[in-house]
Design an enzyme around this catalytic site. Structure first.
Site, mmCIF file in Angstrom:
data_model
loop_
_atom_site.group_PDB
_atom_site.id
_atom_site.type_symbol
_atom_site.label_atom_id
_atom_site.label_comp_id
_atom_site.label_asym_id
_atom_site.label_seq_id
_atom_site.Cartn_x
_atom_site.Cartn_y
_atom_site.Cartn_z
ATOM 1 N N LYS A 73 0.833 -1.204 0.000
ATOM 2 C CA LYS A 73 0.000 0.000 0.000
ATOM 3 C C LYS A 73 0.867 1.253 0.000
ATOM 4 O O LYS A 73 0.623 2.207 -0.751
ATOM 5 C CB LYS A 73 -0.915 0.009 1.224
ATOM 6 C CG LYS A 73 -1.685 1.321 1.411
ATOM 7 C CD LYS A 73 -2.415 1.361 2.737
ATOM 8 C CE LYS A 73 -1.553 1.805 3.882
ATOM 9 N NZ LYS A 73 -1.335 3.276 3.923
ATOM 10 N N ASN A 74 1.884 1.269 0.839
ATOM 11 C CA ASN A 74 2.692 2.467 0.994
ATOM 12 C C ASN A 74 3.625 2.717 -0.193
ATOM 13 O O ASN A 74 4.199 3.795 -0.309
ATOM 14 C CB ASN A 74 3.500 2.400 2.289
ATOM 15 C CG ASN A 74 2.627 2.545 3.517
ATOM 16 O OD1 ASN A 74 1.541 3.121 3.459
ATOM 17 N ND2 ASN A 74 3.077 2.022 4.639
ATOM 18 N N CYS B 135 -4.793 8.370 9.406
ATOM 19 C CA CYS B 135 -4.969 7.768 10.727
ATOM 20 C C CYS B 135 -4.712 8.767 11.845
ATOM 21 O O CYS B 135 -3.835 9.621 11.745
ATOM 22 C CB CYS B 135 -4.019 6.579 10.897
ATOM 23 S SG CYS B 135 -4.534 5.103 10.010
ATOM 24 N N ARG C 29 1.822 14.486 12.213
ATOM 25 C CA ARG C 29 2.690 14.129 11.106
ATOM 26 C C ARG C 29 2.724 15.354 10.185
ATOM 27 O O ARG C 29 2.078 15.398 9.145
ATOM 28 C CB ARG C 29 2.146 12.899 10.370
ATOM 29 C CG ARG C 29 2.144 11.671 11.242
ATOM 30 C CD ARG C 29 1.930 10.406 10.454
ATOM 31 N NE ARG C 29 0.542 10.257 10.029
ATOM 32 C CZ ARG C 29 0.092 9.198 9.371
ATOM 33 N NH1 ARG C 29 0.917 8.224 9.052
ATOM 34 N NH2 ARG C 29 -1.171 9.108 9.029
ATOM 35 N N ILE D 255 3.316 18.489 7.645
ATOM 36 C CA ILE D 255 3.743 18.587 6.248
ATOM 37 C C ILE D 255 4.743 19.714 6.065
ATOM 38 O O ILE D 255 5.104 20.042 4.935
ATOM 39 C CB ILE D 255 2.521 18.822 5.335
ATOM 40 C CG1 ILE D 255 1.807 20.120 5.730
ATOM 41 C CG2 ILE D 255 1.579 17.630 5.376
ATOM 42 C CD1 ILE D 255 0.802 20.593 4.710
ATOM 43 N N ASP D 256 5.220 20.293 7.171
ATOM 44 C CA ASP D 256 6.140 21.426 7.076
ATOM 45 C C ASP D 256 7.363 21.097 6.228
ATOM 46 O O ASP D 256 7.842 21.941 5.465
ATOM 47 C CB ASP D 256 6.612 21.839 8.478
ATOM 48 C CG ASP D 256 5.467 22.246 9.393
ATOM 49 O OD1 ASP D 256 4.316 21.965 9.025
ATOM 50 O OD2 ASP D 256 5.734 22.823 10.454
ATOM 51 N N ASP E 188 4.880 0.812 12.139
ATOM 52 C CA ASP E 188 3.655 0.162 11.667
ATOM 53 C C ASP E 188 3.507 -1.278 12.160
ATOM 54 O O ASP E 188 2.474 -1.904 11.940
ATOM 55 C CB ASP E 188 3.590 0.183 10.136
ATOM 56 C CG ASP E 188 3.134 1.538 9.597
ATOM 57 O OD1 ASP E 188 2.772 2.406 10.401
ATOM 58 O OD2 ASP E 188 3.149 1.712 8.365
ATOM 59 N N ILE F 32 8.466 7.301 16.803
ATOM 60 C CA ILE F 32 8.115 7.924 15.522
ATOM 61 C C ILE F 32 6.908 8.854 15.662
ATOM 62 O O ILE F 32 6.951 10.021 15.274
ATOM 63 C CB ILE F 32 7.835 6.862 14.448
ATOM 64 C CG1 ILE F 32 9.004 5.877 14.360
ATOM 65 C CG2 ILE F 32 7.574 7.530 13.096
ATOM 66 C CD1 ILE F 32 10.311 6.483 13.946
ATOM 67 N N ARG G 154 -8.242 -0.165 4.658
ATOM 68 C CA ARG G 154 -7.359 0.802 4.014
ATOM 69 C C ARG G 154 -6.040 0.161 3.600
ATOM 70 O O ARG G 154 -5.435 0.583 2.617
ATOM 71 C CB ARG G 154 -7.074 1.982 4.956
ATOM 72 C CG ARG G 154 -8.241 2.930 5.173
ATOM 73 C CD ARG G 154 -7.813 4.134 5.982
ATOM 74 N NE ARG G 154 -6.608 4.713 5.393
ATOM 75 C CZ ARG G 154 -5.557 5.153 6.096
ATOM 76 N NH1 ARG G 154 -5.551 5.061 7.404
ATOM 77 N NH2 ARG G 154 -4.513 5.657 5.480
#
Length: 422
Positions: free
Chosen positions: A24-25, A118, A123, A125-126, A307, A329, A399
C-alpha cells in the site's frame, strides 16, 4: 458500517499458506507519479485495498484515467481537469497530499487540502512545504488548503530536519522535472522510496543514490510512460509472521521480500519463533511453545517499523515475562492499548513507553479499531482470546489489508465480516 467477528481460543493455531499483497505504501506515491507524464503507467502487483480506490477517485477528479485488471493498474494523466485536490478526498488518506509536488512540477500550480489519515499523532507537512519553497514554489495556506505556484521548479540543496518518508517521496517526484540538480540530504531509506525511485528512472528521471541518505536528482524536461512492479507489503508480511508466532502455528508466506523484513525477523527469532527462508520470495514461520519477552524501540528503516508496533505488542502479551515497547516515531500511537486492556491485556503506558506484562490469558470483548495498524492488532488478539471478539470500525483495516479475514480464514481462523444495517 461493518464489523469483524472472531471466535478465538487460547490454543488457536494458524497453519497453511498465505500470499502477501503489493505494498500500500509503495503504490500510493507511484499513482501520484502518474501526474508527472502524459503517457501511460502500468503498475503491477497492486493491492486491492481501500486506499488505492480512494487515491484513484482523487486522480479521476484531477483528470487521470485509471483502470485495474487482475492487480495491474493502467493510469494516464494526459492533462488535468482540476488543479484542486478537494478536502473530501484528501482528508481520508494522508498520501493524497503527494499529488501537490507532481502537479506543481508539471503544470505550474496546484491546490491541495491539508491531509487527513490515521489519528496517530502529529505528522506535519512542514518539511514537504519547506522543500518545495526552496525549489522556488510560492506557497500559501488558505482556509485549510495549500496553494502552490511556480513557473518551473528549480533544483536546490535540501536537508530534511528529520527523516520523512512522505517528504522524501514528494521532493524526489518534484525534483524529477525541476531545472538543474536537486540534492536531498538526510533522506528516509524505506524500501517504498526505492521502489518509487526505480519507477521514476524507468520514466526517464535521472536519480543517483536510491536507497541512500543522500539522493541526487538531475531534472529533465519531460518524463514518459513505464511498466513497473510494486514491491510486496512488508507490514502485511510482518503481521502474518506475528500471527504465526502468536498462535504457535506454521505459516508459509509467498510473494514476500525477506530483505525488507530484517528487523522484524530478528525480533521474532529472539522471541522464540523459527523463521525459514525458502527461496527469494518465501518465508515460513513456526511458533514456539514459549514466547520470550523482547524490548522493542521503533525507528526509521532499517530499524523496527512503527507500523508493526501494535501487532508486536499483542505478541508480547503472551510472552513469559515483561517487555518494554518504546514508540519514537509518532505520538498518540498507543490508542490501541485501551482496547487491548478490554481483552484482558496487562499494559501500562508512560509517555513514549508501554510496559507489557505477560503471559495473560485474553478473553473476547467488543473493541473499536482506532487506526489501520491498531485494527490488525485487535484482530490478532481476537484470535487467541477466549470466546467472541467484535472489532468495530473496520474501515481502517480495509485501508491497508487486502481481504484479511479471508486470508486468516484460509489459515484456520474462525473469523467473519458482519455487514450491519444502519
Amino acid at each position: 458500517m461493518e464489523k469483524i467477528r472472531i471466535f478465538g481460543h487460547h490454543d488457536q493455531q494458524l497453519k497453511g499458506t498465505v500470499r502477501i499483497s503489493g505494498s500500500k505504501n509503495a503504490v500510493l506515491p507511484a499513482i501520484a507519479a502518474s501526474l508527472l507524464t502524459d503517457e501511460k503507467l502500468r503498475l503491477k502487483n497492486i493491492p486491492l485495498v481501500k486506499d488505492v480506490h480512494s487515491m484513484l477517485r482523487l486522480m479521476k477528479e484531477l483528470g487521470a484515467d485509471g483502470d485495474i485488471k487482475k492487480n495491474t493498474l493502467t493510469i494516464q494523466a494526459r492533462g488535468i481537469l482540476s488543479e484542486e485536490a478537494s478536502y473530501d478526498l484528501v482528508r481520508v488518506m494522508r498520501a493524497s497530499f503527494l499529488v501537490l509536488g507532481p502537479m506543481l512540477a508539471r503544470f505550474g500550480k496546484a491546490v491541495v487540502a491539508l491531509p487527513g489519515g490515521c489519528a496517530i499523532g502529529s505528522r506535519p507537512i512542514d518539511l514537504h512545504i519547506a522543500g518545495l519553497q526552496k525549489m522556488g514554489a510560492n506557497i500559501t495556506l488558505e482556509h485549510g488548503y495549500v496553494k502552490a505556484e511556480a513557473d518551473r521548479l528549480q533544483g536546490a540543496d535540501i536537508r530534511f530536519e528529520k527523516k520523512t518518508v512522505g517528504g522524501t517521496e514528494h521532493l524526489v517526484m518534484a525534483a524529477a522535472l525541476a531545472r538543474g540538480e536537486t540534492v536531498l540530504r538526510n533522506c528516509a531509506q524505506e524500501p517504498e522510496i526505492s521502489n518509487l525511485c526505480e519507477l521514476l528512472v524507468k520514466m526517464g528521471a535521472k536519480i543517483e543514490g536510491t536507497g541512500e541518505e543522500v539522493i541526487h536528482i538531475q531534472g529533465v524536461g519531460e518524463l514518459g510512460g513505464a511498466t513497473h512492479e510494486i514491491i510486496p507489503d512488508r507490514i502485511e508480511a510482518g503481521t502474518f509472521l506475528v500471527a504465526g508466532a502468536l498462535t504457535r502455528g506454521d505459516i508459509t508466506l509467498t510473494g514476500t521480500e525477506p530483505g525488507h523484513l530484517a528487523a522484524i525477523i530478528e525480533k521474532l527469532r529472539s522471541s522464540g519463533a523459527v523463521i525459514e527462508m525458502d527461496g527469494k520470495k518465501t518465508l515460513r514461520v513456526v511458533g514456539s511453545p514459549e514466547i520470550k519477552p523482547q524490548d522493542v524501540t521503533t525507528s526509521p528503516y532499517p530499524g523496527f517499523p512503527t507500523d508493526m508496533q501494535a501487532q508486536f505488542m499483542v505478541l508480547m502479551t503472551q510472552a513469559s515475562g515483561t517487555s518494554i515497547i518504546t514508540e519514537t516515531i509518532f505520538d498518540r500511537r498507543f490508542l490501541h492499548v485501551n482496547e487491548l486492556l478490554r481483552l484482558g491485556a496487562n499494559i501500562e503506558v508512560s509517555g513514549d513507553k508501554a510496559v507489557v506484562r505477560g503471559r495473560t490469558l485474553l478473553s473476547g470483548a467488543e473493541v473499536i479499531a482506532t487506526d489501520l495498524r491498531a485494527s490488525a492488532s485487535l484482530i490478532l488478539a481476537g484470535l487467541i482470546a477466549g470466546g467472541e471478539t467484535i472489532v468495530n470500525e473496520v474501515e481502517h483495516i480495509d485501508r491497508g489489508y487486502e481481504a484479511i479475514e479471508e486470508k486468516l480464514k484460509a489459515l484456520g481462523a474462525r473469523i467473519e465480516r458482519l455487514k450491519m444495517v444502519e
